[in-house]
Design an enzyme around this catalytic site. Structure first.
Site, PDB file in Angstrom:
ATOM      1  N   ASP A   1       0.851  -1.188   0.000  1.00  0.00           N
ATOM      2  CA  ASP A   1       0.000   0.000   0.000  1.00  0.00           C
ATOM      3  C   ASP A   1       0.890   1.243   0.000  1.00  0.00           C
ATOM      4  OD1 ASP A   1      -2.349   1.473   0.194  1.00  0.00           O
ATOM      5  OD2 ASP A   1      -2.429   1.357   2.376  1.00  0.00           O
TER       6      ASP A   1
ATOM      7  N   GLU B   1       2.707   4.937  -4.131  1.00  0.00           N
ATOM      8  CA  GLU B   1       2.664   5.833  -5.305  1.00  0.00           C
ATOM      9  C   GLU B   1       3.959   6.626  -5.544  1.00  0.00           C
ATOM     10  OE1 GLU B   1      -0.949   4.407  -4.124  1.00  0.00           O
ATOM     11  OE2 GLU B   1       0.282   5.719  -2.906  1.00  0.00           O
TER      12      GLU B   1
ATOM     13  N   ASP C   1      -9.296   4.077  -1.594  1.00  0.00           N
ATOM     14  CA  ASP C   1     -10.166   4.636  -0.553  1.00  0.00           C
ATOM     15  C   ASP C   1     -11.440   5.220  -1.164  1.00  0.00           C
ATOM     16  OD1 ASP C   1      -8.086   3.927   1.019  1.00  0.00           O
ATOM     17  OD2 ASP C   1      -7.427   5.952   1.506  1.00  0.00           O
TER      18      ASP C   1
END
Length: 933
Positions: free
Chosen positions: A453, A456, A576
């Site tokens: 997670d 990015e 999300d």
């Protein structure tokens, strides 16, 4: 996981970012005609290369300094790489430029230009063509432009010539600004260009912004560059009723804006090269096959990963996790995998266990218990490694010199543990170190997969930061995503402040905002500016290598950030989202997009990540989520509990929808095999199976699993019916197979009570099903039913299907290793005789497992209800004298056709009490009574 940029939609952050964008000199992304930059290039030489390609040189026609100086001389290379793939590569002829590393995504390298440019080879022809077997490439010399046509019908698929058009100018190629466009027919339907949350559905919408740059901005932000970058689009056109699809990939990892104006599409890119690949199709499935043959076939998935997953950020200690598993069992809702967000960690640090809340001896005992019944356990890891001299992972990272650097020091950022450094996955030493850390962690906790997670990469701060003296950071109170490092903005380089501002975060924020500074440096001097969008992709490759190396098992990895080719290593979820009806609807589009991107194992957080969903929404969401390829309920730390058993009605809905999913597992697993060998998406838009049926080109509220199973969910509050589009043909309700819909291609209003979802199976298919269960390991061993569908009331027809079975722990999904079986299934109805048979490859595996077919159900048969002369493998079977029963039921048609035609009687015939080994060829037939008039 929740993170700071998830709050971009809140007013404080919004105002802050608007202020930033006001001072960033950003451009307007309005739909007005863009300014034209320069006069383009002219072709000054071209020659054939030994490998059958063409190599040319382009010279700038007139220099200007908008967004920096032009690169004066370009090398242009074109080649038909396969019969249905064409590549066009344009770069600086004199200096090497950044490209996606060939080690990360293996592909052919274009030839390196010769130093001398043979000007004498000036080509006097104004338009020349280079034909392949499916595509024709043509070019114009001055100003240089190129076009790609389909050979079979002469249709132009791509044409970069502005031809005096208002909507775009000639090609531009500067160090930090590249621009190229194509003309498009107004009736082309475009899909792709992700990742973003598209409010208008799956079809690209003219003048919506499409920015590609991996960003930790939550999926609740519409029309915004999200976690992944996929610069590919599929174009579907209907020419005189005949559908043709093709795709265009621009393989470039730099940030870009793509402007789609309906009649044109323009790329504006802040670095790299033009590296175009054109895929000829002509069907949507063929396009994805051709695309994944270049970028990598989707990863094989373990069988258990198709079961239901439960996760939450905020399972504060192990006893909560144990309770969740117990409550699912009590509620009789299927559950295969339990997840931990970072609650299991010691101080949010990767590869650690909290000794108080997740003591290792108790966790190991829990894992022994769930592993013994076939359940699995997955935890999160974030890339940021806590800066902490007493932390072994950090010590070994420093000793191995694995971090991204800024001015010679590891770049300092902040994520959940506080101050962190980011591993550089482009460095081979980092890949080895990361693999070793995963090995050490697995020895500590035998996890069954990893969730990567925040990759990015996400940073709670921006710019150049130092650890503050004299204060604790983070303080341990308040939200963990407030930046507490001492930071100053970095704007001094052209990498941190490029001349052209992409529409980053949908608000034109600086490209280093809340991520790694773009002037930071990776292995071999590679700039973060160029490699930014590859971070999650390179981490997935390193993680996959590590997991596969552990026990030689098939890895399961879930990654938030993705790039072209990520599907070869990882599954994805849509990030999300919000517990709203709109977000439920958007999730279908994003899931379908990822199938086109070659990442078929995808789903959205069921019931929404935050805030709290209503009971009704959660009912409807599990009815959709039970049919996502990746099916997981996940919620935020700050939301109330939303496991499916929290509400009585949702429990019933879940048992119904997941009950059907678990019966369909053999079909879903066969689809993962098809995805692995051909790229075919598991969840697909309807136009994949009905490309000639224009009504479904923009349909984003229904979807298919495989070619033939259609899910038509309720997506609006308070509704107990759903208006669903049925492409022409016969459709059967899988929850009640006596219900038929015969469609001429129309909308049908279906009853949809709160606890029910509509799922229909198309004609001419054989669907393998099992009996379901509470866990995939058990469900997998139950007897099979084959459901055969013919057009309703038919007197002759044919159907086919297939079934793939294997040892799902092996890294490869393939035949011929005695650990897999492939069964092709066939059925015909002809002259009153129904015949069903199988052809088995590598039957040993299925025979050793003892799988049997217990029931065959055939839908849509014409004739009367009398059946006779049952034969199995050539031997007549006396009904009643054996366990085998043959029965028939009349089916009911739901909709009124109002066309004055007599309806044919349609029958469902079931053969039960069978014991046919799946691993052996069988043939079965019986006669239908002739229909009385």
């Amino acid at each position: 996981m929740f993170s700071p940029n998830s709050l971009l939609s809140s007013s404080f952050f919004y105002v802050l970012l608007v202020l930033i964008s006001c001072f960033s000199g950003g451009h307007s992304s309005s739909s007005s005609a863009p300014p034209k930059i320069g006069k383009g290039y002219r072709l000054i030489s071209i020659e054939e290369t030994p490998d059958g390609g063409f190599l040319g040189h382009l010279q700038v026609k007139q220099k200007n300094n908008i967004y920096g100086p032009d690169i004066p001389l370009l090398q242009f290379f074109v080649k038909h790489e396969t019969q249905d793939r064409l590549r066009v590569h344009i770069t600086d002829a004199e200096k090497r430029r950044w490209e996606l590393p060939y080690s990360l995504l293996p592909r052919d390298q274009p030839p390196v230009s010769k130093q001398t440019i043979g000007r004498s080879r000036k080509n006097p022809i104004t338009v020349s063509e280079l034909a392949g077997s499916e595509l024709i490439f043509s070019y114009t010399v001055d100003p240089f432009s190129f076009a790609v046509k389909r050979k079979s019908n002469g249709q132009t698929l791509f044409n970069s010539s502005s031809g005096g058009s208002d909507s775009f100018g000639e090609m531009v190629f500067k160090d930090q600004y590249l621009e190229i466009s194509t003309q498009l027919p107004e009736d082309a339907s475009l899909y792709g260009l992700g990742e973003n949350t598209q409010p208008h559905g799956i079809k690209l919408y003219p003048n919506d912004p499409y920015t590609l740059y991996t960003t930790d901005v939550s999926a609740i932000n519409l029309n915004t560059d999200l976690y992944g970058s996929h610069p590919v689009y599929m174009d579907l056109r209907n020419v005189g009723g005949e559908p043709f699809a093709h795709a265009v990939l621009l393989l470039n990892s730099n940030g870009m804006d793509v402007f789609y104006r309906g009649n044109s599409l323009t790329y504006k890119i802040i670095g790299g090269v033009f590296d175009f690949y054109f895929f000829a199709g002509p069907t949507p499935l063929a396009v994805v096959d051709q695309y994944t043959s270049l970028i990598g076939r989707p990863a094989p998935m373990p069988y258990w990963s198709l079961g239901f997953h439960q996760c939450r950020w905020g399972y504060h200690n192990l006893s909560v996790v144990e309770d969740v598993v117990e409550n699912y069992k009590k509620a009789k809702i299927p559950l295969d995998v339990i997840w931990n967000d970072d609650d299991h960690m010691d101080g949010h640090k990767d590869f650690t266990l909290n000794p108080v809340n997740y003591p290792r001896p108790k966790l190991l005992a829990f894992l022994d218990k769930i592993h013994s019944i076939g359940m699995k356990y997955i935890v999160i890891i974030d890339p940021g490694i806590g800066v902490n001299s007493s932390y072994g992972v950090y010590q070994r990272a420093i000793a191995n010199d694995v971090f991204i650097k800024y001015e010679g020091e590891p770049y300092l950022a902040q994520v959940w543990p506080g101050a962190v450094n980011f591993p550089d996955f482009l460095n081979p030493k980092t890949v080895a170190w990361w693999g070793d850390e995963i090995r050490r962690f697995h020895a500590l906790v035998p996890v069954d997969g990893l969730w990567i997670d925040m990759n990015e990469a996400s940073n709670f701060c921006s710019g150049k930061c130092t650890i503050p003296k004299g204060k604790q950071c983070p303080s341990g109170t308040g939200p963990g995503w407030i930046c507490c490092l001492d930071c100053k903005n970095i704007t001094k380089t052209r990498w941190d402040d490029p001349p052209y501002k992409i529409n980053a975060s949908g608000l034109q924020v600086p490209i280093g905002y809340k991520t790694i500074a773009t002037s930071a440096v990776h292995y071999n001097g590679v700039l973060e500016y160029d490699a930014h969008s590859l971070y999650g992709f390179s981490q997935a490759i390193a993680t996959h290598k590590a997991l596969q190396g552990l026990e030689g098992k098939r890895p399961f990895i879930l990654s938030r950030s993705t790039y072209v080719g990520s599907g070869k290593y990882a599954a994805h979820w849509t990030g999300d989202n919000k517990g709203t009806w709109e977000d439920l609807k958007y999730s279908i589009t994003t899931v379908l997009n990822f199938g086109i991107f070659g990442v078929p194992m995808v789903g959205a957080d069921i019931c929404g990540f935050y805030p709290a969903p209503t009971e009704e929404l959660c009912n409807r969401w599990i009815q959709v989520g039970a049919f996502y390829p990746f099916s997981r309920d996940h919620a935020n730390y700050y939301s109330p509990r939303q496991e499916l058993y929290q509400w009585e009605t949702v429990t019933k809905s879940a048992k119904n929808a997941l009950g059907m999913r678990y019966k369909l597992l053999p079909y879903l697993y066969t689809l993962t095999y098809e995805a692995h060998i051909s790229g075919a998406p598991i969840a697909r838009p309807l136009f994949f199976s009905f490309p000639a049926y224009k009504e479904c080109y923009g349909l984003s509220t229904q979807f298919l699993l495989g070619s033939s199973l259609m899910v038509s969910p309720v997506l609006e509050q308070g509704k107990t019916e759903v208006k669903a589009l049925f492409p022409p043909g016969s459709w059967y309700n899988v929850f009640d197979m006596t219900e038929t819909i015969v469609s001429k291609g129309q909308y049908v209003t279906l009853d949809a009570p709160l606890l029910e979802v509509n799922v229909h199976l198309f004609q001419n298919i054989i669907l393998p099903m099992q009996q379901g269960g509470m866990i995939s390991k058990e469900a997998r061993m139950t007897p099979f039913t084959l459901v055969v569908t013919f057009p309703a009331g038919t007197s002759e027809g044919q159907a086919k299907g297939n079934l793939y079975l294997d040892n799902d722990e092996l890294p490869e999904m393939k035949l011929g290793n005695y650990c897999s079986t492939y069964v092709q299934l066939y059925a015909t109805m002809n002259k009153g005789t129904v015949k069903v048979w199988s052809e088995v490859q590598d039957g040993k595996f299925a025979l050793d497992k003892g799988w049997i077919i217990e029931k065959v159900t055939v839908l849509g048969l014409g004739g009367n209800r009398e059946t006779s002369a049952l034969e199995i493998n050539g031997i007549p079977v006396a009904i009643g004298a054996s366990s085998v029963e043959l029965s028939s039921t009349e089916q009911k048609q739901l909709q009124d056709l109002d066309d004055g035609q007599d309806r044919k009687t349609s029958l469902m015939v079931e053969v039960t009490g069978l014991r046919l080994p799946v691993g052996k060829n069988f043939v079965m037939s019986w006669k239908m009574g002739v229909q009385d008039h």
